[in-house]
Design a protein around this motif. Structure first.
Motif, PDB file in Angstrom:
ATOM      1  N   VAL A   1       1.368  -1.291   0.571  1.00 23.27           N
ATOM      2  CA  VAL A   1      -0.017  -0.277   0.203  1.00 23.27           C
ATOM      3  C   VAL A   1       0.394   1.412  -0.403  1.00 23.27           C
ATOM      4  CG1 VAL A   1      -1.792  -1.188   1.352  1.00 23.27           C
ATOM      5  CG2 VAL A   1      -0.048   0.347   2.452  1.00 23.27           C
ATOM      6  N   GLN A   2       0.732   1.888  -0.670  1.00 21.74           N
ATOM      7  CA  GLN A   2       0.946   3.715  -0.184  1.00 21.74           C
ATOM      8  C   GLN A   2      -0.259   4.544  -0.043  1.00 21.74           C
ATOM      9  OE1 GLN A   2       2.581   4.156  -4.156  1.00 21.74           O
ATOM     10  NE2 GLN A   2       1.046   3.829  -5.645  1.00 21.74           N
ATOM     11  N   VAL A   3       0.462   5.806  -0.038  1.00 27.37           N
ATOM     12  CA  VAL A   3      -0.816   7.042   0.367  1.00 27.37           C
ATOM     13  C   VAL A   3      -1.759   6.959  -0.549  1.00 27.37           C
ATOM     14  CG1 VAL A   3      -0.792   9.805   0.806  1.00 27.37           C
ATOM     15  CG2 VAL A   3       1.086   8.392   2.579  1.00 27.37           C
ATOM     16  N   GLY A   4      -2.865   7.135  -0.070  1.00 28.02           N
ATOM     17  CA  GLY A   4      -4.359   6.687  -0.721  1.00 28.02           C
ATOM     18  C   GLY A   4      -5.011   6.030  -1.343  1.00 28.02           C
ATOM     19  N   THR A   5      -3.831   4.152  -0.972  1.00 23.38           N
ATOM     20  CA  THR A   5      -4.886   3.842  -1.032  1.00 23.38           C
ATOM     21  C   THR A   5      -5.451   2.803  -0.517  1.00 23.38           C
ATOM     22  OG1 THR A   5      -2.750   2.663  -1.478  1.00 23.38           O
ATOM     23  CG2 THR A   5      -3.877   0.542  -1.324  1.00 23.38           C
ATOM     24  N   LYS A   6      -7.012   2.723  -0.963  1.00 19.82           N
ATOM     25  CA  LYS A   6      -7.832   2.351  -0.508  1.00 19.82           C
ATOM     26  C   LYS A   6      -7.888   0.352   0.173  1.00 19.82           C
ATOM     27  CE  LYS A   6     -11.629   5.066  -2.337  1.00 19.82           C
ATOM     28  NZ  LYS A   6     -10.850   5.933  -1.894  1.00 19.82           N
ATOM     29  N   VAL A   7      -7.934   0.340   1.237  1.00 15.03           N
ATOM     30  CA  VAL A   7      -7.765  -0.728   2.308  1.00 15.03           C
ATOM     31  C   VAL A   7      -9.488  -1.273   2.595  1.00 15.03           C
ATOM     32  CG1 VAL A   7      -5.304  -0.952   2.467  1.00 15.03           C
ATOM     33  CG2 VAL A   7      -7.169   0.223   3.940  1.00 15.03           C
TER      34      VAL A   7
ATOM     35  N   GLU B   1       8.032  -1.967  17.436  1.00 15.33           N
ATOM     36  CA  GLU B   1       7.129  -2.231  18.264  1.00 15.33           C
ATOM     37  C   GLU B   1       6.083  -2.634  18.463  1.00 15.33           C
ATOM     38  OE1 GLU B   1       9.188  -1.856  21.354  1.00 15.33           O
ATOM     39  OE2 GLU B   1      10.727  -0.363  20.574  1.00 15.33           O
ATOM     40  N   TYR B   2       5.362  -3.724  19.609  1.00 19.35           N
ATOM     41  CA  TYR B   2       4.089  -4.561  19.532  1.00 19.35           C
ATOM     42  C   TYR B   2       3.206  -2.874  19.885  1.00 19.35           C
ATOM     43  CZ  TYR B   2       0.168  -5.685  21.636  1.00 19.35           C
ATOM     44  OH  TYR B   2      -1.019  -6.405  22.144  1.00 19.35           O
ATOM     45  N   GLY B   3       1.873  -3.077  19.068  1.00 19.64           N
ATOM     46  CA  GLY B   3       1.251  -1.761  19.370  1.00 19.64           C
ATOM     47  C   GLY B   3       1.758  -0.128  18.933  1.00 19.64           C
ATOM     48  N   GLN B   4       2.584  -1.102  18.213  1.00 18.44           N
ATOM     49  CA  GLN B   4       3.369   1.017  17.218  1.00 18.44           C
ATOM     50  C   GLN B   4       2.711   0.788  16.259  1.00 18.44           C
ATOM     51  OE1 GLN B   4       7.464   0.703  16.281  1.00 18.44           O
ATOM     52  NE2 GLN B   4       7.050   2.383  14.864  1.00 18.44           N
ATOM     53  N   PRO B   5       1.860   2.005  16.161  1.00 16.94           N
ATOM     54  CA  PRO B   5       1.111   2.445  15.137  1.00 16.94           C
ATOM     55  C   PRO B   5       1.875   2.451  13.959  1.00 16.94           C
ATOM     56  CG  PRO B   5       0.892   3.944  16.263  1.00 16.94           C
ATOM     57  CD  PRO B   5       1.820   3.534  17.655  1.00 16.94           C
ATOM     58  N   LEU B   6       1.979   2.092  12.360  1.00 19.23           N
ATOM     59  CA  LEU B   6       2.264   1.554  11.260  1.00 19.23           C
ATOM     60  C   LEU B   6       1.873   2.838  10.252  1.00 19.23           C
ATOM     61  CD1 LEU B   6       2.068  -2.329  11.433  1.00 19.23           C
ATOM     62  CD2 LEU B   6       3.938  -0.587  11.992  1.00 19.23           C
ATOM     63  N   PHE B   7       0.506   2.843  10.525  1.00 17.03           N
ATOM     64  CA  PHE B   7      -0.421   3.109   8.942  1.00 17.03           C
ATOM     65  C   PHE B   7      -1.711   4.308   9.500  1.00 17.03           C
ATOM     66  CE2 PHE B   7       0.830  -0.570   7.214  1.00 17.03           C
ATOM     67  CZ  PHE B   7       1.205   0.028   5.939  1.00 17.03           C
ATOM     68  N   LEU B   8      -2.007   5.076   9.461  1.00 16.66           N
ATOM     69  CA  LEU B   8      -2.889   5.847   9.389  1.00 16.66           C
ATOM     70  C   LEU B   8      -4.068   6.376   8.182  1.00 16.66           C
ATOM     71  CD1 LEU B   8      -1.806   9.642  10.471  1.00 16.66           C
ATOM     72  CD2 LEU B   8      -2.499   7.324  11.864  1.00 16.66           C
ATOM     73  N   VAL B   9      -5.505   5.690   8.584  1.00 16.27           N
ATOM     74  CA  VAL B   9      -6.479   5.343   7.606  1.00 16.27           C
ATOM     75  C   VAL B   9      -8.093   6.070   7.654  1.00 16.27           C
ATOM     76  CG1 VAL B   9      -8.016   3.382   6.908  1.00 16.27           C
ATOM     77  CG2 VAL B   9      -5.313   3.032   7.884  1.00 16.27           C
ATOM     78  N   LYS B  10      -7.948   6.582   6.673  1.00 16.68           N
ATOM     79  CA  LYS B  10      -9.465   7.382   7.134  1.00 16.68           C
ATOM     80  C   LYS B  10     -10.307   6.613   6.530  1.00 16.68           C
ATOM     81  CE  LYS B  10     -11.124  12.065   5.065  1.00 16.68           C
ATOM     82  NZ  LYS B  10     -11.269  12.795   4.590  1.00 16.68           N
ATOM     83  N   GLY B  11     -11.414   6.772   7.783  1.00 13.25           N
ATOM     84  CA  GLY B  11     -12.514   5.648   7.227  1.00 13.25           C
ATOM     85  C   GLY B  11     -13.722   6.446   6.649  1.00 13.25           C
TER      86      GLY B  11
ATOM     87  N   ALA C   1      -4.981  -5.598   6.770  1.00 13.01           N
ATOM     88  CA  ALA C   1      -5.732  -3.365   7.760  1.00 13.01           C
ATOM     89  C   ALA C   1      -6.816  -3.783   8.826  1.00 13.01           C
ATOM     90  CB  ALA C   1      -6.445  -3.068   6.429  1.00 13.01           C
ATOM     91  N   GLU C   2      -7.169  -4.883   8.921  1.00 18.18           N
ATOM     92  CA  GLU C   2      -8.162  -5.339  10.219  1.00 18.18           C
ATOM     93  C   GLU C   2      -9.233  -3.663  10.047  1.00 18.18           C
ATOM     94  OE1 GLU C   2      -6.737  -6.193  13.757  1.00 18.18           O
ATOM     95  OE2 GLU C   2      -6.007  -8.121  12.320  1.00 18.18           O
ATOM     96  N   VAL C   3      -8.830  -2.678   8.908  1.00 18.16           N
ATOM     97  CA  VAL C   3     -10.338  -1.690   9.138  1.00 18.16           C
ATOM     98  C   VAL C   3     -10.305  -1.532   7.827  1.00 18.16           C
ATOM     99  CG1 VAL C   3      -9.123  -0.210  11.129  1.00 18.16           C
ATOM    100  CG2 VAL C   3      -7.965   0.235   8.789  1.00 18.16           C
ATOM    101  N   ASN C   4     -11.522  -0.627   6.939  1.00 13.98           N
ATOM    102  CA  ASN C   4     -11.382  -0.367   6.025  1.00 13.98           C
ATOM    103  C   ASN C   4     -11.748   1.145   5.921  1.00 13.98           C
ATOM    104  OD1 ASN C   4     -13.122  -2.938   5.328  1.00 13.98           O
ATOM    105  ND2 ASN C   4     -15.066  -2.187   6.350  1.00 13.98           N
ATOM    106  N   GLY C   5     -11.381   1.666   4.365  1.00 10.04           N
ATOM    107  CA  GLY C   5     -10.524   2.964   4.006  1.00 10.04           C
ATOM    108  C   GLY C   5      -9.343   3.156   3.259  1.00 10.04           C
ATOM    109  N   GLU C   6      -8.858   4.453   3.801  1.00  8.42           N
ATOM    110  CA  GLU C   6      -7.464   4.853   2.962  1.00  8.42           C
ATOM    111  C   GLU C   6      -6.191   5.433   3.614  1.00  8.42           C
ATOM    112  OE1 GLU C   6      -6.913   8.483  -0.075  1.00  8.42           O
ATOM    113  OE2 GLU C   6      -9.111   7.970  -0.263  1.00  8.42           O
ATOM    114  N   ILE C   7      -4.719   4.464   3.001  1.00 11.97           N
ATOM    115  CA  ILE C   7      -3.781   5.041   3.872  1.00 11.97           C
ATOM    116  C   ILE C   7      -3.842   6.751   3.328  1.00 11.97           C
ATOM    117  CG2 ILE C   7      -1.201   4.632   3.643  1.00 11.97           C
ATOM    118  CD1 ILE C   7      -3.360   2.186   5.129  1.00 11.97           C
ATOM    119  N   VAL C   8      -3.666   7.301   4.791  1.00 10.00           N
ATOM    120  CA  VAL C   8      -3.970   8.619   4.670  1.00 10.00           C
ATOM    121  C   VAL C   8      -1.812   8.779   5.094  1.00 10.00           C
ATOM    122  CG1 VAL C   8      -5.878   9.296   4.604  1.00 10.00           C
ATOM    123  CG2 VAL C   8      -4.081   9.153   6.580  1.00 10.00           C
ATOM    124  N   GLU C   9      -1.523   7.919   5.784  1.00 13.49           N
ATOM    125  CA  GLU C   9      -0.186   8.919   6.206  1.00 13.49           C
ATOM    126  C   GLU C   9       0.564   6.644   6.330  1.00 13.49           C
ATOM    127  OE1 GLU C   9       2.845  11.300   8.985  1.00 13.49           O
ATOM    128  OE2 GLU C   9       0.948  11.426   8.621  1.00 13.49           O
TER     129      GLU C   9
END
Length: 164
Positions: free
Chosen positions: A109-115, A153-163, A135-143
């Motif tokens: 995925v890259q920024v703008g990819t719908k997941v 690390e465990y629990g570290q945020p990897l991606f931001l997704v706009k629902g 992804a475990e969520v629906n939306g678009e990768i924004v960052e």
């Protein structure tokens, strides 16, 4: 052994409950002991089959590169907390983050990819096992919050997704 690999070992030992760690491979020996502020690594190189030369090297576990990465990560986590409309995809384990299945393969995925919830977004390598992360969520990768090849690390945020 590359310095990046040594840094990763130091970080993993620092985060663990181990007090001492010893690694030997192909004439190289690394010994780490936990202290209050630093770890000590001893490097041994075989010049002849019977001669070992030891060179102690003091490695600071709080290197500038790691500190900068933590500051950037904390800044991005604060950004997530400010914008409640964004969901985050987090790492389910400690390991190395990869954006694609191999260096030659395209990124998942890259920024703008719908997941969708089942979309594979990356791989996290832990103990030579490559784990596909959904992804475990629906939306678009924004960052994308981490770099390819970065230790996560465990629990570290990897991606931001706009629902959706």
């Amino acid at each position: 052994m590359k310095i990046q690999e040594i840094r990763e070992i130091i970080k993993l030992v620092d985060q663990s409950t181990l007090d001492e760690f010893l690694y030997e491979s192909e004439g190289t020996k690394i010994k780490l002991k936990k202290n209050d502020k630093s770890s000590v690594a001893t490097s041994a190189t075989a010049f002849e089959s019977t001669t070992l030369v030891e060179q102690p090297v003091v490695l600071d576990t709080k290197s500038v590169q790691v500190s900068v990465s933590k500051e950037v990560m904390e800044e991005k986590v604060e950004k997530v907390e400010e914008d409640k409309s964004l969901q985050k995809i987090t790492s389910p384990m400690v390991g190395t983050f990869y954006q694609s299945s191999s260096p030659e393969a395209p990124v998942y995925v890259q920024v703008g990819t719908k997941v969708s919830a089942e979309s594979i977004v990356c791989i996290v390598e832990a103990m030579k096992l490559f784990n596909e992360i959904e992804a475990e969520v629906n939306g678009e990768i924004v960052e994308i919050l981490v770099k390819d090849g970065q230790l996560v690390e465990y629990g570290q945020p990897l991606f931001l997704v706009k629902g959706n």
